[in-house]
Write a protein that holds these residues in place. Structure first.
Motif, PDB file in Angstrom:
ATOM      1  N   THR A  13       0.968  -1.230  -0.014  1.00 53.91           N
ATOM      2  CA  THR A  13      -0.151  -0.090   0.007  1.00 53.91           C
ATOM      3  C   THR A  13       0.967   1.326  -0.071  1.00 53.91           C
ATOM      4  O   THR A  13       2.021   1.214   0.461  1.00 53.91           O
ATOM      5  N   TYR A  14       0.448   2.209  -0.550  1.00 52.71           N
ATOM      6  CA  TYR A  14       1.189   3.407  -0.549  1.00 52.71           C
ATOM      7  C   TYR A  14       0.058   4.864  -0.628  1.00 52.71           C
ATOM      8  O   TYR A  14      -1.011   4.580  -1.038  1.00 52.71           O
ATOM      9  N   THR A  15       0.535   5.793  -0.023  1.00 53.04           N
ATOM     10  CA  THR A  15       0.050   7.025  -0.114  1.00 53.04           C
ATOM     11  C   THR A  15       0.538   8.311  -0.549  1.00 53.04           C
ATOM     12  O   THR A  15       1.701   8.443  -0.169  1.00 53.04           O
ATOM     13  N   LEU A  16       0.393   8.770  -1.762  1.00 54.99           N
ATOM     14  CA  LEU A  16       0.868   9.904  -2.492  1.00 54.99           C
ATOM     15  C   LEU A  16       0.900  11.168  -1.586  1.00 54.99           C
ATOM     16  O   LEU A  16       0.199  11.164  -0.734  1.00 54.99           O
ATOM     17  N   GLN A  32     -11.610   6.776  -7.239  1.00 56.93           N
ATOM     18  CA  GLN A  32     -11.335   5.576  -6.642  1.00 56.93           C
ATOM     19  C   GLN A  32     -11.579   4.476  -7.863  1.00 56.93           C
ATOM     20  O   GLN A  32     -12.702   4.495  -8.444  1.00 56.93           O
ATOM     21  N   GLY A  33     -10.765   3.326  -7.813  1.00 55.44           N
ATOM     22  CA  GLY A  33     -10.763   2.255  -8.597  1.00 55.44           C
ATOM     23  C   GLY A  33     -10.047   2.624  -9.799  1.00 55.44           C
ATOM     24  O   GLY A  33      -9.551   1.496 -10.891  1.00 55.44           O
ATOM     25  N   ASP A  34      -9.424   3.815 -10.233  1.00 54.95           N
ATOM     26  CA  ASP A  34      -8.769   4.096 -11.418  1.00 54.95           C
ATOM     27  C   ASP A  34      -7.194   3.341 -11.047  1.00 54.95           C
ATOM     28  O   ASP A  34      -6.824   3.439  -9.893  1.00 54.95           O
ATOM     29  N   THR A  35      -6.580   3.053 -12.294  1.00 54.69           N
ATOM     30  CA  THR A  35      -5.294   2.606 -12.278  1.00 54.69           C
ATOM     31  C   THR A  35      -4.152   3.592 -12.544  1.00 54.69           C
ATOM     32  O   THR A  35      -4.396   4.368 -13.438  1.00 54.69           O
ATOM     33  N   ILE A  36      -3.181   3.534 -11.863  1.00 53.96           N
ATOM     34  CA  ILE A  36      -2.160   4.532 -12.171  1.00 53.96           C
ATOM     35  C   ILE A  36      -0.847   3.390 -12.033  1.00 53.96           C
ATOM     36  O   ILE A  36      -0.556   2.361 -11.630  1.00 53.96           O
ATOM     37  N   ASN A  37       0.480   4.315 -12.649  1.00 55.37           N
ATOM     38  CA  ASN A  37       1.594   3.593 -12.454  1.00 55.37           C
ATOM     39  C   ASN A  37       2.810   4.385 -11.706  1.00 55.37           C
ATOM     40  O   ASN A  37       2.568   5.442 -11.708  1.00 55.37           O
ATOM     41  N   LEU A  38       3.565   3.586 -11.210  1.00 52.96           N
ATOM     42  CA  LEU A  38       4.540   4.178 -10.161  1.00 52.96           C
ATOM     43  C   LEU A  38       5.754   3.859 -10.525  1.00 52.96           C
ATOM     44  O   LEU A  38       6.236   2.711 -10.951  1.00 52.96           O
ATOM     45  N   ALA A  48      -0.936   0.392  -9.559  1.00 52.02           N
ATOM     46  CA  ALA A  48      -1.540   0.602  -8.348  1.00 52.02           C
ATOM     47  C   ALA A  48      -2.815   1.060  -8.711  1.00 52.02           C
ATOM     48  O   ALA A  48      -3.337   1.765  -9.765  1.00 52.02           O
ATOM     49  N   VAL A  49      -3.954   0.666  -7.791  1.00 50.44           N
ATOM     50  CA  VAL A  49      -5.074   1.059  -7.938  1.00 50.44           C
ATOM     51  C   VAL A  49      -5.462   2.019  -6.764  1.00 50.44           C
ATOM     52  O   VAL A  49      -5.116   1.826  -5.535  1.00 50.44           O
ATOM     53  N   ILE A  50      -5.985   3.138  -7.058  1.00 52.27           N
ATOM     54  CA  ILE A  50      -6.730   3.931  -6.019  1.00 52.27           C
ATOM     55  C   ILE A  50      -7.610   3.709  -5.297  1.00 52.27           C
ATOM     56  O   ILE A  50      -8.785   3.225  -5.509  1.00 52.27           O
ATOM     57  N   THR A  51      -7.586   3.563  -4.031  1.00 48.23           N
ATOM     58  CA  THR A  51      -8.410   3.121  -2.988  1.00 48.23           C
ATOM     59  C   THR A  51      -9.263   4.158  -2.258  1.00 48.23           C
ATOM     60  O   THR A  51     -10.296   3.931  -1.586  1.00 48.23           O
ATOM     61  N   ASP A  52      -8.612   5.312  -2.174  1.00 48.55           N
ATOM     62  CA  ASP A  52      -9.175   6.444  -1.580  1.00 48.55           C
ATOM     63  C   ASP A  52      -8.638   7.707  -2.216  1.00 48.55           C
ATOM     64  O   ASP A  52      -7.551   8.065  -2.098  1.00 48.55           O
ATOM     65  N   ALA A  53      -9.671   8.265  -2.877  1.00 47.40           N
ATOM     66  CA  ALA A  53      -9.302   9.395  -4.009  1.00 47.40           C
ATOM     67  C   ALA A  53      -9.358  10.808  -3.139  1.00 47.40           C
ATOM     68  O   ALA A  53      -9.936  11.644  -3.364  1.00 47.40           O
ATOM     69  N   ASN A  54      -8.469  10.800  -2.045  1.00 47.64           N
ATOM     70  CA  ASN A  54      -8.492  11.919  -1.244  1.00 47.64           C
ATOM     71  C   ASN A  54      -7.274  13.025  -1.997  1.00 47.64           C
ATOM     72  O   ASN A  54      -6.072  12.504  -2.144  1.00 47.64           O
ATOM     73  N   VAL A  63      -0.745  -3.267  -7.088  1.00 51.09           N
ATOM     74  CA  VAL A  63      -1.129  -4.878  -7.740  1.00 51.09           C
ATOM     75  C   VAL A  63      -0.289  -5.533  -8.634  1.00 51.09           C
ATOM     76  O   VAL A  63      -0.555  -6.741  -8.932  1.00 51.09           O
ATOM     77  N   ASN A  64       0.609  -4.955  -8.852  1.00 51.57           N
ATOM     78  CA  ASN A  64       1.690  -5.450  -9.885  1.00 51.57           C
ATOM     79  C   ASN A  64       2.962  -4.797  -9.696  1.00 51.57           C
ATOM     80  O   ASN A  64       3.108  -3.627  -9.470  1.00 51.57           O
TER      81      ASN A  64
END
Length: 238
Positions: A13-16, A32-38, A48-54, A63-64
């Motif tokens: 897990t990670y918090t931007l 929430q639910g959108d996919t991004i890359n890190l 990664a998938v956004i779990t909290d769009a704060n 996820v990978n």
């Protein structure tokens, strides 16, 4: 591809941080639910998938993970004397990262017009260029150091000095490159005779970058591109 730099990523897990959270939620309008890359700057590419769009602390679930993403079988190091106009050095860093570079060292030479350098902004430019060009490795940026200190500790057998003196110089294109190479680029007034002799005594080999007289930042970028091209040709040969 939405790409974010996360150098401290070490869990599932990670918090931007606040700036990246605001950019992802307010500017890119991700939810929430959108996919991004890190990328971590050390070769790791993550999905990664956004779990909290704060917008202040956007939470992610990894996820990978692709390790060693884009890893190259060679190493390009450019050691350059910073220009008086820092914008030109910023341009070089940006373009070199886009092309492919592993390390940049900054040299204080006899003819240098810039005797100090804050690498913090250059680091930010390198990060931005890494993300823009979809790379997972962030080049190492070394602080400004005296020319003599650098040549005394470098691997002379894999180092070249590009200068303008009328010596017996090979074209960098004709040079025998190894897996890890460094090319020295001087300031606007070129390396001094003293510095050239110092390099020769260490076993550093002279090269030319072509018939044109190039600006410092142009020469550094040409050297970076040429080194990449020579290595890529070697890899492609049977």
């Amino acid at each position: 591809m939405h790409l974010f730099f996360t150098p401290d990523l070490n869990s599932e897990t990670y918090t931007l941080n606040e700036d990246e959270s605001k950019h992802s939620i307010r500017v890119l309008r991700l939810s929430q639910g959108d996919t991004i890359n890190l990328v971590d700057g050390k070769g790791g590419l993550y999905t990664a998938v956004i779990t909290d769009a704060n917008p202040k602390k956007c939470a992610l679930q990894i996820v990978n993970h692709v390790p060693n993403f884009g890893k190259r079988p060679f190493y390009v190091h450019i050691a350059v004397a910073p220009t008086k106009n820092l914008d030109r050095m910023e341009w070089f860093v940006e373009k070199a990262v886009e092309i492919g570079i592993d390390e940049i060292s900054f040299l204080c030479c006899d003819h240098s017009e810039r005797k100090n350098l804050n690498t913090e902004r250059l680091q930010k430019i390198a990060i931005s260029a890494m993300k823009q060009s979809i790379k997972a490795y962030l080049p190492k940026l070394n602080e400004l150091q005296p020319f003599a200190s650098f040549v005394n500790q470098c691997d002379a057998s894999a180092t070249f000095i590009a200068h303008l003196e009328d010596h017996n110089r090979k074209s960098l294109v004709q040079a025998t490159v190894s897996q890890k190479n460094c090319i020295l680029i001087g300031p606007e007034g070129d390396f001094s005779g003293r510095e050239i002799e110092m390099a020769y005594k260490q076993g550093i080999k002279p090269v030319t970058l072509g018939p044109s007289r190039l600006r410092t930042e142009t020469a550094a970028l040409v050297a970076c591109h040429t080194a990449n091209l020579l290595h890529e040709i070697q890899v492609a040969l049977p």
